[in-house]
Design a protein around this motif. Structure first.
Motif, PDB file in Angstrom:
ATOM      1  N   LYS A   1       0.808  -1.478  -0.043  1.00  0.00           N
ATOM      2  CA  LYS A   1       0.178   0.186   0.123  1.00  0.00           C
ATOM      3  C   LYS A   1       0.752   1.177  -0.095  1.00  0.00           C
ATOM      4  N   LEU A   2       1.780   1.294   0.721  1.00  0.00           N
ATOM      5  CA  LEU A   2       2.853   2.126   1.136  1.00  0.00           C
ATOM      6  C   LEU A   2       3.422   2.483  -0.388  1.00  0.00           C
TER       7      LEU A   2
ATOM      8  N   ASP B   1       0.954   4.252  -2.702  1.00  0.00           N
ATOM      9  CA  ASP B   1       0.654   5.654  -2.469  1.00  0.00           C
ATOM     10  C   ASP B   1       1.734   6.466  -2.849  1.00  0.00           C
ATOM     11  N   VAL B   2       3.034   6.025  -2.565  1.00  0.00           N
ATOM     12  CA  VAL B   2       4.087   6.745  -3.185  1.00  0.00           C
ATOM     13  C   VAL B   2       4.239   7.200  -4.343  1.00  0.00           C
TER      14      VAL B   2
ATOM     15  N   ALA C   1       1.669   9.637  -5.541  1.00  0.00           N
ATOM     16  CA  ALA C   1       1.998  11.079  -5.094  1.00  0.00           C
ATOM     17  C   ALA C   1       3.052  11.676  -5.889  1.00  0.00           C
TER      18      ALA C   1
ATOM     19  N   VAL D   1      11.853   2.660  -1.510  1.00  0.00           N
ATOM     20  CA  VAL D   1      10.938   2.338  -0.506  1.00  0.00           C
ATOM     21  C   VAL D   1      11.334   0.754  -0.004  1.00  0.00           C
TER      22      VAL D   1
ATOM     23  N   GLU E   1       4.519   4.155  11.396  1.00  0.00           N
ATOM     24  CA  GLU E   1       4.099   3.794   9.944  1.00  0.00           C
ATOM     25  C   GLU E   1       3.138   4.711   9.373  1.00  0.00           C
ATOM     26  N   ASP E   2       2.228   5.527  10.036  1.00  0.00           N
ATOM     27  CA  ASP E   2       1.125   6.259   9.389  1.00  0.00           C
ATOM     28  C   ASP E   2       1.794   7.536   9.276  1.00  0.00           C
TER      29      ASP E   2
ATOM     30  N   LEU F   1       4.366   8.010   4.708  1.00  0.00           N
ATOM     31  CA  LEU F   1       3.998   8.761   3.385  1.00  0.00           C
ATOM     32  C   LEU F   1       4.193  10.133   3.339  1.00  0.00           C
ATOM     33  N   SER F   2       3.553  10.832   4.406  1.00  0.00           N
ATOM     34  CA  SER F   2       3.585  12.291   4.411  1.00  0.00           C
ATOM     35  C   SER F   2       5.021  12.741   4.800  1.00  0.00           C
TER      36      SER F   2
ATOM     37  N   LEU G   1       7.137  12.230   1.540  1.00  0.00           N
ATOM     38  CA  LEU G   1       6.777  13.562   0.461  1.00  0.00           C
ATOM     39  C   LEU G   1       7.569  14.731   0.783  1.00  0.00           C
TER      40      LEU G   1
END
Ligand code: SF4
Length: 405
Positions: free
Chosen positions: A286-287, A290-291, A294, A307, A346-347, A350-351, A354
């Motif tokens: 999932k990561l 998402d990466v 983005a 990653v 973990e949550d 992503l942010s 980025l």
């Protein structure tokens, strides 16, 4: 050269980079939808977009479509040579003719003369599926079968080459040489054989493709294996992948093929990711998705982003990455050019990743950082303790490296 001032010029052949084409999947007469699809393909990176023009209402629509799009447009003409003349009149940038269904010499000459007057190139595109006149298939195959009898599908290859030669004689008689050639098949081996043969016989730019490659899930392999093989041999000037799917995938995969072969300068970030294994402790798939999304949306410089699921093989696998993240026990440790900059849950991976990518992009753009430069070797964390940790393993591997003289 395909295009004009308003739509840009795309070189095909010579020193021009290999270009990526695709084709709209909707009706050309459905003007707004057609324009939207062309915009979508151009935004994905298509250099040239082809549209089907089976009916008069399609060529009529071109007059409204062309002023609203920003890339060169090709009219795909089959059976009716008048569609080519109408498309040329509407201001189209290139014509594709199929020798398998427009064979009348006078009609072909009319199209050639109209293209000549407007300096519009023509692709002569033979397809395995439409090349054989069904009514005398047996006779043709018997006549030509001996020519390439030692090759797989030798009969078909012979027919494709013979058809091309016959057709190109019409163009030569008209002294028209603004030509691109293609010889597509659904069979990857026949595609390789056909393009090898035509590149040896004709001195025109080549449009590569595997026709009707099927769904993307299987069509990718069917397409990129022969196309990659040919491109690595220096054969091919423009490519089109043909999936039974959203044509945006054709553009994305075509560009990626050219990037990995080093035939195009990458635009945007390159993403490296591990396949995961029994050591994984975060939702890496999932990561990664998402990466990927983005980065495609936000980053325009060709930075390498890795990653990785853990620190065991991660440092070696992401060698050369500008930005790297190693996942650990529900957390991620982020590195920028080898320097550890963050350790986040973990949550927040992503942010934070980025944020680092955006900052790094700015530094590259302002000249404060250089792509591919590592300030220090990545020193991975020790997630387990002393014995058996990632770092221990890396150190041990280093000590065991043979000395190469
Ligand atoms: Fe497994 Fe770690 Fe390699 Fe990913 S980086 S495949 S989790 S060893």
């Amino acid at each position: 050269m395909v295009g004009d001032q308003a739509h840009g010029f795309v070189g095909i052949g010579g020193d021009a980079p290999v270009s990526v084409q695709s084709m709209t999947s909707g009706y050309t007469w459905d003007i707004d939808k057609c324009v939207a699809e062309i915009h979508k393909l151009a935004a994905a990176g298509a250099d040239i977009v082809r549209v089907a023009v089976p009916e008069r209402k399609d060529t009529e629509a071109l007059k409204e479509i062309l002023p609203r799009v920003s890339v060169p447009i090709v009219a795909d003409v089959h059976f009716h040579f008048q569609r080519a003349l109408e498309a040329i009149e509407a201001g189209i940038h290139k014509i594709r003719l199929n020798p398998g269904n427009i064979s009348d010499h006078a009609q072909v000459r009319d199209v050639i003369q109209a293209c000549k007057a407007r300096k519009i190139p023509i692709r002569v595109g033979v397809n395995e599926g439409s090349i054989i006149e069904r009514k005398d298939k047996q006779r043709r195959m018997k006549e030509l079968g001996g020519v390439f009898s030692d090759a797989k599908h030798g009969h078909l290859l012979a027919i494709m080459i013979a058809k091309l030669e016959e057709y190109l004689e019409i163009f030569q008689a008209e002294d028209f040489h603004d030509i691109v050639i293609s010889a597509k098949s659904i069979d990857p081996e026949l595609v390789v054989a056909a393009y090898r043969e035509i590149s040896a016989r004709f001195d025109y730019p080549l449009h590569l493709g595997v026709t009707h490659a099927g769904p993307k899930e299987t069509g990718t392999i069917r397409s990129v294996v022969p196309l990659g093989h040919l491109l690595c041999s220096g054969i091919g000037d423009t490519i089109r992948l043909s999936y039974a799917n959203d044509p945006v995938y054709e553009v994305e995969d075509g560009l990626e093929l050219l990037y990995v072969l080093g035939l195009r300068q990458r635009i945007g970030a390159e993403l490296i990711a591990c396949p995961t294994c029994g050591r994984i402790q975060v939702d890496l798939f999932k990561l990664v998705q998402d990466v990927r999304k983005a980065l495609a949306k936000e980053i325009s410089v060709p930075m390498k982003v890795a990653v990785m699921g853990c620190v065991v093989n991660g440092p070696g696998e992401c060698e050369g990455a500008d930005i790297a993240i190693f996942a650990g026990d529900r957390k991620g440790i982020i590195y920028v050019q080898g320097e550890r900059v963050a350790n986040v849950p973990e949550d927040e991976i992503l942010s934070r990743l980025l944020i680092e990518c955006r900052q790094f992009e700015q530094k590259v753009k302002s000249g404060q950082a250089k792509l591919g430069e590592k300030k220090v070797d990545i020193l991975p964390p020790d997630p387990i303790g002393t014995v058996g940790s990632g770092w221990e393993k890396i150190e041990k591997d280093r000590r065991q490296l043979p000395v190469v003289k």
